[in-house]
Design an enzyme around this catalytic site. Structure first.
Site, PDB file in Angstrom:
ATOM      1  N   ASP A  44       0.249   4.314  11.852  1.00 40.00           N
ATOM      2  CA  ASP A  44      -0.222   4.287  13.203  1.00 40.00           C
ATOM      3  C   ASP A  44      -1.457   4.433  13.399  1.00 40.00           C
ATOM      4  O   ASP A  44      -1.436   4.043  14.432  1.00 40.00           O
ATOM      5  CB  ASP A  44       1.044   5.791  13.370  1.00 40.00           C
ATOM      6  CG  ASP A  44       0.901   6.568  14.519  1.00 40.00           C
ATOM      7  OD1 ASP A  44       1.710   5.117  15.477  1.00 40.00           O
ATOM      8  OD2 ASP A  44       0.246   6.854  15.052  1.00 40.00           O
ATOM      9  N   GLU A 116       5.640   0.996  10.436  1.00 37.08           N
ATOM     10  CA  GLU A 116       4.223   1.004  10.217  1.00 37.08           C
ATOM     11  C   GLU A 116       3.859   1.528   9.032  1.00 37.08           C
ATOM     12  O   GLU A 116       2.730   1.598   9.059  1.00 37.08           O
ATOM     13  CB  GLU A 116       4.529   2.748  11.053  1.00 37.08           C
ATOM     14  CG  GLU A 116       4.003   2.399  13.122  1.00 37.08           C
ATOM     15  CD  GLU A 116       4.365   3.444  13.979  1.00 37.08           C
ATOM     16  OE1 GLU A 116       3.515   3.465  14.961  1.00 37.08           O
ATOM     17  OE2 GLU A 116       4.736   4.915  13.467  1.00 37.08           O
TER      18      GLU A 116
END
EC number: 3.1.26.3
Length: 229
Positions: A44, A116
């Site tokens: 992320d 992610e």
């Protein structure tokens, strides 16, 4: 996860040196043992940096708030889930039996989180340059459709998209007071956002306007906008 991982590697455009990293990135917390949450955290951060850097270069005249709104559109869960489905990522996820039965391999949040995690895994496996190249390649189609016109959305829409990009609940608006005569009323609205300790407030001659003002105040409180955008 019965499908060959080599097929997924071809779809991702990257071959892992450490296959265990790839497997870990595909392991949901419902599965016994280690899971992909730490890799998701790392991925992320990398995704937000790479997207932000690319937007900074692509839109040299854009203001901070505009760049933040464009990035939120790029990295929101919906966008990542669409990419993940394009890779058939659900076929490779390691899920607990309960999550598997409930269709977790199709769930937007699980797919976005796994993508992610794969970004984080690629970074650990090959370094920042390779991770950046893969992220930009995957998001190429999204970048092509971006213009600064996309930043001209109202505050409620911008707040909703920001929260969705973080996987958070949508804001809740409540009219707490109405003052004045029927022909000249002022509406007072509070906006509750899960990331903020205090509700933001807004007022206006209609409920809609008051909600927009409260949403704009929430964006400033979140640090997404500075009030000058």
């Amino acid at each position: 996860m019965s499908v060959s991982l080599s097929r997924l590697e071809r779809q991702l455009g990257y071959t892992f040196k450490d296959q265990e990293l790839m497997v870990l990135a595909l392991t949901h917390r419902s599965f016994a043992g280690r899971n992909n949450e730490r890799l998701e955290f790392l991925g992320d951060a990398i995704l937000n940096f790479v997207a932000g850097e690319a937007l900074f270069d692509r839109f040299p005249l854009a203001r901070e708030g505009q760049l933040s709104r464009l990035r939120a559109r790029l990295v929101k869960g919906e966008t990542l889930a669409v990419l993940a489905r394009g890779f058939d990522l659900g076929d490779y996820l390691r899920l607990g039996s309960g999550e598997l039965k409930s269709g977790g391999f199709r769930r937007e949040s699980i797919l976005a989180d796994a993508l992610e995690a794969l970004i984080g895994a690629i970074y650990l496996d090959a370094g920042m340059e390779v991770a950046r190249e893969r992220v930009l390649a995957w998001l190429a189609g999204e970048f092509e459709g971006l213009t600064l016109v996309d930043t001209n959305k109202d505050p409620k829409t911008r707040l909703q998209e920001f929260l969705q990009s973080r996987g958070c609940e949508l804001p809740r608006y409540e009219v707490v007071d109405i003052q004045g005569e029927p022909h000249c009323r002022t509406f007072f609205v509070e906006c509750e956002v899960v990331l903020l300790n205090e509700k933001s407030r807004g007022q206006g001659v209609s409920r809609r306007i008051a909600e927009q003002v409260a949403a704009a105040a929430a964006l400033i409180a979140l640090g997404v906008e500075n009030g000058n955008d």
